[in-house]
Design an enzyme around this catalytic site. Sequence first.
Site, short mmCIF file in Angstrom:
data_model
loop_
_atom_site.label_atom_id
_atom_site.label_comp_id
_atom_site.label_asym_id
_atom_site.label_seq_id
_atom_site.Cartn_x
_atom_site.Cartn_y
_atom_site.Cartn_z
N ASP A 6 0.86 -1.20 0.00
CA ASP A 6 0.00 0.00 0.00
C ASP A 6 0.89 1.24 0.00
OD1 ASP A 6 -2.57 1.44 0.20
OD2 ASP A 6 -1.85 2.03 2.17
N SER A 7 0.30 2.36 -0.38
CA SER A 7 1.05 3.62 -0.34
C SER A 7 1.47 3.95 1.10
CB SER A 7 0.18 4.74 -0.89
OG SER A 7 -0.99 4.87 -0.11
N TYR A 38 -0.63 8.63 -2.36
CA TYR A 38 -0.50 8.50 -3.80
C TYR A 38 -1.68 9.15 -4.54
CZ TYR A 38 3.06 4.67 -3.78
OH TYR A 38 4.19 3.89 -3.66
N GLY A 39 -2.81 9.23 -3.84
CA GLY A 39 -4.11 9.53 -4.47
C GLY A 39 -4.17 10.66 -5.46
N CYS A 69 -4.15 -1.52 -2.28
CA CYS A 69 -4.32 -0.08 -2.49
C CYS A 69 -5.11 0.08 -3.77
CB CYS A 69 -2.92 0.55 -2.64
SG CYS A 69 -2.94 2.29 -3.08
N ASN A 70 -6.25 0.76 -3.67
CA ASN A 70 -7.09 0.93 -4.86
C ASN A 70 -6.42 1.82 -5.90
OD1 ASN A 70 -9.97 -0.25 -4.23
ND2 ASN A 70 -9.21 0.67 -2.34
N THR A 71 -5.73 2.85 -5.43
CA THR A 71 -5.09 3.79 -6.35
C THR A 71 -4.04 3.06 -7.19
OG1 THR A 71 -5.45 5.45 -4.64
CG2 THR A 71 -3.99 6.05 -6.46
N GLU A 154 -3.43 9.21 7.22
CA GLU A 154 -1.99 8.95 7.26
C GLU A 154 -1.31 9.76 8.37
OE1 GLU A 154 1.02 6.63 5.41
OE2 GLU A 154 -1.15 6.53 5.23
N CYS A 188 -11.05 3.04 -0.83
CA CYS A 188 -9.67 3.42 -0.54
C CYS A 188 -9.38 2.72 0.78
CB CYS A 188 -9.53 4.93 -0.39
SG CYS A 188 -7.93 5.42 0.29
N THR A 189 -8.27 2.03 0.84
CA THR A 189 -8.01 1.20 2.02
C THR A 189 -7.75 2.01 3.29
OG1 THR A 189 -5.71 0.97 1.30
CG2 THR A 189 -7.25 -0.79 0.68
N HIS A 190 -7.57 3.31 3.13
CA HIS A 190 -7.43 4.17 4.30
C HIS A 190 -8.78 4.48 4.97
CE1 HIS A 190 -3.41 4.90 2.74
NE2 HIS A 190 -3.12 5.65 3.78
N1 DGL Z 1 -4.99 3.52 0.38
C1 DGL Z 1 -4.94 3.88 -0.98
C2 DGL Z 1 -6.15 3.41 -1.76
O1 DGL Z 1 -6.71 2.37 -1.44
C3 DGL Z 1 -4.48 5.23 -1.39
C4 DGL Z 1 -4.35 6.33 -0.43
C5 DGL Z 1 -3.38 7.36 -0.94
O2 DGL Z 1 -2.19 7.05 -0.90
O3 DGL Z 1 -3.82 8.40 -1.43
O4 DGL Z 1 -6.55 4.03 -2.70
#
Ligand code: DGL
Length: 269
Positions: A6-7, A38-39, A69-71, A154, A188-190
Amino acid sequence: MIGVFDSGFGGLTILRDLQKVLPQYDYLYLGDNARAPYGSRSYETIYRYTLQCVRELFSRGCPLVILGCNTASARALRRIQQEVLPFEFPDRRVLGIIRPTAEEIGRYSKTGHIGIFATAGTVLSDSYSIEINHFYPSLKVVQHACPLWAPLVEYGERDSEGTRFFVKREVDAILQEDPEIDAILLACTHYPLLEKPLRQSTPDRVRLVFQGSIVAEKTSDYLFRHPEMEARLSKNGKTSFLTTDTAEFFEKGAEFFGMDGISAESLTF
Ligand code: DGL
């Protein structure tokens, strides 16, 4: 080991469910905390960072890597699968989390209207609409970018007044755009870390969908269908952690994800 990338911290919400459903395997988690989030980064940058991390997990003995991580799944997965694996790593696999989630999401809505909260990168890629359309062509999908949420998570702002404000603002916006939405996917996993403010702002008739358990069940299916990969995975029930930030930063942050007392290794590229 199964690599989970993940990011930053978000992939820990996926790892947690993998450990629950598939406790026998060994996992190696890599959080690119030093470069998160990363988003809102460009397609090229997300691809480059993700590939670098996948290479690292391969070099440390992971035949299978899950982009938690979805992104990264939206922006880098296909290109890694098509342009890198066949030429450099023909016997390794990288899986994303968008397709497995899209396969299941239709089951969560009665009205046929689904909301998707995700990063700007994921929304721009349109990956969710495209994938969901394969499986549920009549489902109405409304995507909504929440660019501030991952940075808030984060940096430890999970239930502050400011966070509650920004969560409510996006919930109100998506429901205003389509009042028939009865399920919202946290893509988004966050975002599962914002569960408390999310529940406070979302009416009871709207279900929040967490993708960790979906991904874990689908990984279990995958391993059942790919015994040759399953046989290559070590099974001691151990998890190790890598971060591109300092070990202390990661160990402390991971506590918010229910991972107390872990030790992490810091790596620099
Ligand atoms: N957790 C990540 C996701 O699932 C991205 C969060 C990020 O780095 O912006 O998209």
